[in-house]
Design a protein around this motif. Structure first.
Motif, PDB file in Angstrom:
ATOM      1  N   PRO A 216      44.210 120.232 124.513  1.00 24.74           N
ATOM      2  CA  PRO A 216      43.607 121.457 123.873  1.00 24.74           C
ATOM      3  C   PRO A 216      44.092 121.926 122.886  1.00 24.74           C
ATOM      4  CG  PRO A 216      42.923 120.536 126.790  1.00 24.74           C
ATOM      5  CD  PRO A 216      44.020 119.652 125.878  1.00 24.74           C
ATOM      6  N   ASP A 217      45.056 122.712 123.099  1.00 20.10           N
ATOM      7  CA  ASP A 217      45.770 123.235 121.852  1.00 20.10           C
ATOM      8  C   ASP A 217      46.496 123.094 120.731  1.00 20.10           C
ATOM      9  OD1 ASP A 217      45.534 125.154 124.378  1.00 20.10           O
ATOM     10  OD2 ASP A 217      47.712 125.080 124.617  1.00 20.10           O
ATOM     11  N   PHE A 218      46.316 121.280 120.708  1.00 20.48           N
ATOM     12  CA  PHE A 218      45.810 120.870 119.276  1.00 20.48           C
ATOM     13  C   PHE A 218      44.988 120.083 119.107  1.00 20.48           C
ATOM     14  CE2 PHE A 218      50.505 122.138 121.273  1.00 20.48           C
ATOM     15  CZ  PHE A 218      51.021 122.024 120.055  1.00 20.48           C
ATOM     16  N   LYS A 219      43.832 119.923 119.861  1.00 18.53           N
ATOM     17  CA  LYS A 219      42.563 119.571 118.890  1.00 18.53           C
ATOM     18  C   LYS A 219      42.758 119.861 117.593  1.00 18.53           C
ATOM     19  CE  LYS A 219      40.456 117.097 122.969  1.00 18.53           C
ATOM     20  NZ  LYS A 219      40.166 115.904 122.106  1.00 18.53           N
ATOM     21  N   THR A 220      41.745 121.392 117.510  1.00 14.55           N
ATOM     22  CA  THR A 220      42.502 121.025 115.754  1.00 14.55           C
ATOM     23  C   THR A 220      43.101 122.399 115.567  1.00 14.55           C
ATOM     24  OG1 THR A 220      40.984 124.225 117.206  1.00 14.55           O
ATOM     25  CG2 THR A 220      39.630 121.632 116.010  1.00 14.55           C
ATOM     26  N   GLY A 221      43.543 122.664 113.952  1.00 21.13           N
ATOM     27  CA  GLY A 221      44.437 123.169 113.255  1.00 21.13           C
ATOM     28  C   GLY A 221      45.681 122.561 112.970  1.00 21.13           C
ATOM     29  N   TYR A 222      45.468 120.970 113.285  1.00 21.18           N
ATOM     30  CA  TYR A 222      47.135 120.823 113.486  1.00 21.18           C
ATOM     31  C   TYR A 222      46.822 118.954 112.760  1.00 21.18           C
ATOM     32  CZ  TYR A 222      48.911 124.027 115.925  1.00 21.18           C
ATOM     33  OH  TYR A 222      49.615 125.503 116.619  1.00 21.18           O
ATOM     34  N   ALA A 223      47.880 118.331 112.210  1.00 20.66           N
ATOM     35  CA  ALA A 223      48.184 117.087 111.653  1.00 20.66           C
ATOM     36  C   ALA A 223      48.710 116.257 112.233  1.00 20.66           C
ATOM     37  CB  ALA A 223      47.502 117.532 110.348  1.00 20.66           C
ATOM     38  N   LEU A 224      48.682 114.906 111.883  1.00 19.30           N
ATOM     39  CA  LEU A 224      50.115 114.233 111.810  1.00 19.30           C
ATOM     40  C   LEU A 224      49.973 113.850 109.959  1.00 19.30           C
ATOM     41  CD1 LEU A 224      51.815 111.946 111.870  1.00 19.30           C
ATOM     42  CD2 LEU A 224      49.732 110.344 112.413  1.00 19.30           C
ATOM     43  N   VAL A 225      50.559 114.390 109.453  1.00 17.57           N
ATOM     44  CA  VAL A 225      51.087 114.525 107.766  1.00 17.57           C
ATOM     45  C   VAL A 225      53.005 112.940 107.769  1.00 17.57           C
ATOM     46  CG1 VAL A 225      49.812 116.061 107.655  1.00 17.57           C
ATOM     47  CG2 VAL A 225      52.219 116.343 107.546  1.00 17.57           C
ATOM     48  N   GLY A 226      52.822 113.260 106.523  1.00 17.30           N
ATOM     49  CA  GLY A 226      53.839 112.314 105.586  1.00 17.30           C
ATOM     50  C   GLY A 226      54.184 111.089 105.734  1.00 17.30           C
ATOM     51  N   PRO A 227      54.936 109.906 105.049  1.00 10.74           N
ATOM     52  CA  PRO A 227      54.491 109.201 105.001  1.00 10.74           C
ATOM     53  C   PRO A 227      55.137 108.481 106.652  1.00 10.74           C
ATOM     54  CG  PRO A 227      56.972 109.896 103.909  1.00 10.74           C
ATOM     55  CD  PRO A 227      56.104 111.244 103.954  1.00 10.74           C
ATOM     56  N   SER A 228      54.915 107.161 106.572  1.00 12.59           N
ATOM     57  CA  SER A 228      54.773 106.845 107.966  1.00 12.59           C
ATOM     58  C   SER A 228      55.838 106.515 108.057  1.00 12.59           C
ATOM     59  CB  SER A 228      53.479 106.454 108.709  1.00 12.59           C
ATOM     60  OG  SER A 228      53.827 105.365 109.674  1.00 12.59           O
ATOM     61  N   LEU A 229      57.262 106.533 108.834  1.00  9.31           N
ATOM     62  CA  LEU A 229      58.606 105.333 108.226  1.00  9.31           C
ATOM     63  C   LEU A 229      58.397 104.961 109.780  1.00  9.31           C
ATOM     64  CD1 LEU A 229      60.326 108.503 107.262  1.00  9.31           C
ATOM     65  CD2 LEU A 229      59.757 106.827 105.867  1.00  9.31           C
ATOM     66  N   THR A 230      59.473 103.345 109.445  1.00 13.77           N
ATOM     67  CA  THR A 230      60.679 102.315 110.463  1.00 13.77           C
ATOM     68  C   THR A 230      61.412 102.097 109.642  1.00 13.77           C
ATOM     69  OG1 THR A 230      58.960 100.753 109.311  1.00 13.77           O
ATOM     70  CG2 THR A 230      57.429 102.123 111.327  1.00 13.77           C
ATOM     71  N   GLY A 231      61.923 101.217 110.387  1.00 18.25           N
ATOM     72  CA  GLY A 231      63.843 101.267 110.483  1.00 18.25           C
ATOM     73  C   GLY A 231      64.652 101.416 109.989  1.00 18.25           C
ATOM     74  N   GLY A 232      65.227 101.396 109.711  1.00 15.97           N
ATOM     75  CA  GLY A 232      67.002 101.642 109.780  1.00 15.97           C
ATOM     76  C   GLY A 232      66.603 102.609 110.860  1.00 15.97           C
ATOM     77  N   VAL A 233      67.607 103.818 110.704  1.00 15.62           N
ATOM     78  CA  VAL A 233      68.513 104.450 111.666  1.00 15.62           C
ATOM     79  C   VAL A 233      66.983 104.198 112.862  1.00 15.62           C
ATOM     80  CG1 VAL A 233      67.811 106.527 110.526  1.00 15.62           C
ATOM     81  CG2 VAL A 233      69.435 106.695 111.834  1.00 15.62           C
ATOM     82  N   LEU A 234      65.702 103.916 112.167  1.00 16.02           N
ATOM     83  CA  LEU A 234      64.575 104.530 113.210  1.00 16.02           C
ATOM     84  C   LEU A 234      64.434 103.166 114.021  1.00 16.02           C
ATOM     85  CD1 LEU A 234      62.151 106.088 110.837  1.00 16.02           C
ATOM     86  CD2 LEU A 234      63.904 107.335 112.243  1.00 16.02           C
ATOM     87  N   GLY A 235      65.253 102.351 114.101  1.00 15.68           N
ATOM     88  CA  GLY A 235      65.168 101.250 114.530  1.00 15.68           C
ATOM     89  C   GLY A 235      64.707 100.018 114.455  1.00 15.68           C
ATOM     90  N   GLY A 236      64.604  99.043 115.593  1.00 17.81           N
ATOM     91  CA  GLY A 236      63.896  97.812 115.362  1.00 17.81           C
ATOM     92  C   GLY A 236      62.905  97.260 116.127  1.00 17.81           C
ATOM     93  N   GLY A 237      61.718  98.678 116.741  1.00 17.51           N
ATOM     94  CA  GLY A 237      61.107  98.013 117.838  1.00 17.51           C
ATOM     95  C   GLY A 237      61.677  98.937 119.422  1.00 17.51           C
ATOM     96  N   ILE A 238      60.759  98.905 120.189  1.00 17.58           N
ATOM     97  CA  ILE A 238      60.674  98.961 121.617  1.00 17.58           C
ATOM     98  C   ILE A 238      61.021  98.069 122.132  1.00 17.58           C
ATOM     99  CG2 ILE A 238      59.939 100.199 123.392  1.00 17.58           C
ATOM    100  CD1 ILE A 238      58.533 102.284 121.096  1.00 17.58           C
ATOM    101  N   GLY A 239      62.003  98.197 123.375  1.00  9.89           N
ATOM    102  CA  GLY A 239      61.832  97.501 124.107  1.00  9.89           C
ATOM    103  C   GLY A 239      62.919  97.885 125.490  1.00  9.89           C
ATOM    104  N   VAL A 240      63.046  97.195 126.584  1.00 10.94           N
ATOM    105  CA  VAL A 240      62.924  97.559 127.663  1.00 10.94           C
ATOM    106  C   VAL A 240      65.065  97.581 128.132  1.00 10.94           C
ATOM    107  CG1 VAL A 240      63.506  96.627 130.190  1.00 10.94           C
ATOM    108  CG2 VAL A 240      61.346  95.914 129.045  1.00 10.94           C
TER     109      VAL A 240
END
Length: 282
Positions: A216-240
């Motif tokens: 509710p507190d974020f439904k308006t007035g906020y946004a997801l911005v910038g480049p969508s980034l993966t790989g490198g230091v951000l890893g190689g997917g999610i596992g157990v």
């Protein structure tokens, strides 16, 4: 032959018939943070809910084991796993070379990009690269160019990240000379500081940000911005996350994960919780 001997022979024969493998009456204890919606979170009455809760229960059914899901603080998860306080971690934990030094991982059960959460009225809402995707492993030059493009806008701003995460590692590697980085124990804490104006932006997993934007507190007035980034230091997917010596459990998880992906169960759960398909592609 006495009854005792007959019973002994029957039990031994049953063991031979069953063959080697993990006992089907085993209880597998799986740790989640319980504070990373919609991956996993603590709902009404203290009940754990979310994508990974549903998926964990499904995987345990496929492995024919009893599933016990417990809450554990994020920053103590890997030491607690190795101390055998539980058997596995399912907490949107990205597979990285650094983490592989301490634990092992199953095959991927999800992939998730990363981005910035900002107030819509902020100058940061005009961050370049919004809507574009880059992989630091396969597109290093393009990805770093996109990161360089956002640095002038971040100059002098405050950025929130969760401690001991791929996001904090990314911020430290690429942004520490441009922005004041503040680390938080949970994503809920940095979201609250963003809402109160104590932060200018948050860098987090895009699926987690999408969950925040449903609140509710974020439904308006906020946004997801910038480049969508993966790989490198951000890893190689999610596992157990698993102990290195628990190879049998790793095999069982891999078989269950592949089955859940192939029959569409993982995608169905992903669409339920994220409204997008985060299952690994290829």
């Amino acid at each position: 032959m006495t009854f005792a001997k007959l019973l002994s022979v029957a039990l031994f024969s049953g063991m031979l018939a069953a063959g080697p493998g993990m006992a089907q009456d085993r209880t597998v204890k799986i740790a989640v943070e319980g504070a990373y919606a919609p991956w996993n979170f603590t709902g009404a009455g203290g009940k754990l809910e979310g994508f990974e809760i549903d998926l964990a229960n499904d995987l345990c059914d496929r492995m024919k084991v009893t599933c016990e899901i417990v809450a554990q603080d994020w920053d103590g998860m890997i030491p607690a796993l190795n101390a055998k306080k539980f058997d596995a971690i399912m907490d949107a934990m990205t597979i990285t070379d650094e983490r592989r030094k301490a634990i092992d991982f199953s095959d991927r059960y999800a992939d998730s990009p990363n981005g910035f959460l900002v107030a819509s009225a902020s100058p940061l809402a005009k961050m370049p690269g919004t809507g574009q995707s880059y992989n630091l492993s396969s597109q290093p030059a393009e990805a770093e160019k996109a990161i360089d493009a956002i640095k002038p806008l971040l100059k002098g701003k405050t950025l929130g990240v969760q401690v001991s995460t791929i996001q904090s590692a990314f911020a430290d590697k690429y942004l520490k000379d441009s922005v004041d980085i503040r680390e938080y124990k949970t994503v809920e804490q940095h979201d609250l500081d963003l809402a109160s104006g104590r932060l200018d932006a948050v860098f987090a997993g895009a699926t987690q940000i999408m969950g925040t934007l449903e609140k509710p507190d974020f439904k308006t007035g906020y946004a997801l911005v910038g480049p969508s980034l993966t790989g490198g230091v951000l890893g190689g997917g999610i596992g157990v996350g698993l102990r290195k010596d628990d190879t049998e459990l790793k095999t069982k998880f891999n078989e269950a994960i592949h089955s859940a992906i192939q029959d569409g169960t993982a995608k169905t759960l992903s669409m339920k919780w994220f409204k997008v398909d985060v299952t690994p592609q290829g």
